[in-house]
Design an enzyme around this catalytic site. Structure first.
Site, PDB file in Angstrom:
ATOM      1  N   GLU A  80      -5.018   2.068 -11.134  1.00 20.80           N
ATOM      2  CA  GLU A  80      -3.684   2.602 -10.771  1.00 20.80           C
ATOM      3  C   GLU A  80      -3.077   1.814  -9.613  1.00 20.80           C
ATOM      4  OE1 GLU A  80      -3.566   6.908 -10.572  1.00 20.80           O
ATOM      5  OE2 GLU A  80      -2.294   6.879  -8.793  1.00 20.80           O
TER       6      GLU A  80
ATOM      7  N   LYS B 261     -10.170   5.618  -4.061  1.00 19.73           N
ATOM      8  CA  LYS B 261      -9.099   4.878  -3.393  1.00 19.73           C
ATOM      9  C   LYS B 261      -9.621   3.490  -3.031  1.00 19.73           C
ATOM     10  CE  LYS B 261      -5.606   7.720  -3.167  1.00 19.73           C
ATOM     11  NZ  LYS B 261      -4.380   7.381  -3.909  1.00 19.73           N
TER      12      LYS B 261
ATOM     13  N   LYS C 163       3.430  13.633 -11.667  1.00 17.27           N
ATOM     14  CA  LYS C 163       3.236  14.471 -10.477  1.00 17.27           C
ATOM     15  C   LYS C 163       4.342  15.511 -10.423  1.00 17.27           C
ATOM     16  CE  LYS C 163       0.631  11.262  -7.599  1.00 17.27           C
ATOM     17  NZ  LYS C 163       0.596  10.422  -6.393  1.00 17.27           N
TER      18      LYS C 163
ATOM     19  N   GLN D 179      -0.038  14.679  -5.249  1.00 16.67           N
ATOM     20  CA  GLN D 179       0.687  14.080  -4.128  1.00 16.67           C
ATOM     21  C   GLN D 179       0.129  14.625  -2.807  1.00 16.67           C
ATOM     22  OE1 GLN D 179       4.696  13.055  -5.323  1.00 16.67           O
ATOM     23  NE2 GLN D 179       5.395  13.840  -3.359  1.00 16.67           N
TER      24      GLN D 179
ATOM     25  N   ASP E 166      -7.532   3.634  -7.562  1.00 14.66           N
ATOM     26  CA  ASP E 166      -6.108   3.654  -7.198  1.00 14.66           C
ATOM     27  C   ASP E 166      -5.922   2.808  -5.936  1.00 14.66           C
ATOM     28  OD1 ASP E 166      -3.483   4.160  -6.584  1.00 14.66           O
ATOM     29  OD2 ASP E 166      -3.712   6.334  -6.347  1.00 14.66           O
TER      30      ASP E 166
ATOM     31  N   ASP F  26       2.161   4.920 -10.751  1.00 20.26           N
ATOM     32  CA  ASP F  26       2.287   6.181 -10.002  1.00 20.26           C
ATOM     33  C   ASP F  26       3.565   6.126  -9.154  1.00 20.26           C
ATOM     34  OD1 ASP F  26       2.023   8.434  -8.448  1.00 20.26           O
ATOM     35  OD2 ASP F  26       0.279   7.760  -7.332  1.00 20.26           O
TER      36      ASP F  26
HETATM   37  C1  MUC Z   1      -2.047   8.888  -5.165  1.00 25.66           C
HETATM   38  O1  MUC Z   1      -2.340   9.020  -6.348  1.00 25.66           O
HETATM   39  O2  MUC Z   1      -1.537   7.827  -4.829  1.00 25.66           O
HETATM   40  C2  MUC Z   1      -1.316   9.095  -2.071  1.00 25.66           C
HETATM   41  C3  MUC Z   1      -0.010   9.002  -1.722  1.00 25.66           C
HETATM   42  C4  MUC Z   1       0.718   9.892  -2.546  1.00 25.66           C
HETATM   43  O3  MUC Z   1       1.932  10.108  -2.552  1.00 25.66           O
HETATM   44  O4  MUC Z   1      -0.116  10.481  -3.401  1.00 25.66           O
HETATM   45  C5  MUC Z   1      -1.442  10.138  -3.061  1.00 25.66           C
HETATM   46  C6  MUC Z   1      -2.354   9.990  -4.191  1.00 25.66           C
HETATM   47 MG    MG Z   2      -1.681   6.975  -6.909  1.00 24.51          MG
END
Ligand code: MUC
Ligand code: MG
Length: 367
Positions: A217, A162, A266, A294, A191, A242
């Site tokens: 991402e 992240k 997702k 998620q 991400d 995403d």
């Molecule tokens: C992601 O991939 O962003 C963080 C917020 C969400 O909705 O999923 C996560 C992971």
């Molecule tokens: Mg994401």
């Protein structure tokens, strides 16, 4: 095969290790368990994780839309009418996690009724996926230690880092520290959850050019329309959309606009029915896909692997299947096990998952 009832049950399970990222943080899994009942006595299950900072849904809102709108529309339909069910759910705008959980519980019920695994109903390509673990915000040393722990305990060698903090140098230091610690023994991607601007993202990617990232991402907002296109056009790795692509139409728009060159699928947001559409669209457009997370519990992660294992394209890359490891407990009677960096689907009909009644009693919030 007739649907006789749809339940939406709130539950809350604390995280042992909260996940922090650019658009929010999660300390407790306040999810909704969905159960679809049929006149044969079959019960299909799935879970909905509300993500207000991403889609605007809340736990109360998910329960309300399922009870007041979706359940009355579904009762009396059969499990084979999945396209009709999708069309009825589609009459209501938004509410992706609520719709997805209802859809997946219907597929689970169908699998149980037919005595077939959901993965086989969907496509039956394989029975497992490699696992990618998400590393939330912390200091570089702590994030490296977390990656070491995940590799040691579960054999995981793919990490999504992240990023999106300011100063950017902190996130860049994390990625550099991971690459230095593990060399080419791990795969890395990042991400940003829209935390940086397009120009900050471009500068950060330039600084990380030697770190062999697989993907980037959502580094900047898709709503910064021209900035995002500019960024994506100058990167030499695929840029994953995403939260900017909650529907198949969004995938088309973002990919054709040059605002994304890969897609996160997702199941928590597009269920099984919608995820099939997204997958086939991505195949048709010729862009890569990653099975995303998620911040799902074990039931949600099982849904992700059930779908990801069903198709060649979704099982090619490691899937994000391990956020549940950070939770203090879960609802499944038999916990999921990640071994040698892989998560397998469950034997047994449908999703192959049964709930632990004592745990459900302990964590449900509606009594
Ligand atoms: C992601 O991939 O962003 C963080 C917020 C969400 O909705 O999923 C996560 C992971
Ligand atoms: Mg994401």
């Amino acid at each position: 095969m007739k649907i006789t009832g749809v339940e939406a049950i709130p539950f809350a399970i604390p995280y042992r290790k909260p996940l922090k990222f650019a658009s929010g943080e999660v300390h407790t899994a306040e999810h909704v368990l969905v159960r679809v009942h049929t006149d044969d006595g079959v019960v299909g299950i799935a879970e909905a994780p509300p993500r207000p900072f991403t889609y605007g849904e809340t736990q109360d809102g998910i329960i309300a839309v399922i009870k007041k709108i979706f359940a009355p529309q579904l009762i009396g339909m059969t499990l084979l009418q999945r396209e009709t069910i999708a069309a009825r759910l589609g009459r209501t705008v938004g509410n992706p996690a609520a719709k997805a959980a209802v859809d997946m519980a219907v597929w689970d019920a169908l699998g149980r009724t037919l005595d077939v695994q959901v993965t086989d109903l969907l496509g039956g390509y394989t029975d497992r996926m490699r696992v990618s673990h998400m590393l939330g915000f912390d200091e570089p040393a702590a994030m490296v230690a977390e990656a070491e722990r995940m590799r040691e305990l579960y054999g995981i060698t793919t990490f999504k880092v992240k990023v999106g903090r300011r100063p950017m140098s902190l996130d860049i230091a994390v990625v550099r520290a991971l690459r230095e610690r593990f060399g080419d023994g791990i795969d890395l991607y990042i991400d940003g959850n829209r935390g940086w601007t397009a120009s900050e993202s471009a500068a950060a990617m330039k600084e990380m050019a030697d770190l062999r990232l697989l993907f980037a991402e959502e580094l900047c907002p898709a709503d910064d329309v021209l900035g995002r296109r500019w960024l994506v056009s100058r990167l030499d790795v695929p840029f994953i959309a995403d939260e900017s692509v909650p529907t198949p139409a969004d995938v088309t728009r973002e990919v054709l606009a040059g605002a994304a060159t890969a897609v996160s699928i997702k199941t928590a947001r597009t269920g099984f029915t919608g995820s099939q559409r997204v997958l086939h669209l991505a195949e048709g457009l010729g862009v890569e896909v990653v099975m995303g997370n998620q911040i799902d519990g074990q039931l949600g992660s099982l849904c992700t692997v059930a779908f990801g294992a069903a198709f060649q394209l979704t099982s090619r890359r490691a899937g994000e299947l391990s956020n549940f490891l950070d939770m203090s407990d879960d609802l499944l009677a038999e916990p999921l096990q990640i071994r040698d960096g892989e998560l397998a689907i469950r034997p047994g009909a449908g999703l192959g998952a049964d709930l632990d009644p004592d745990k459900l009693e302990r964590y449900r919030q509606d009594h």
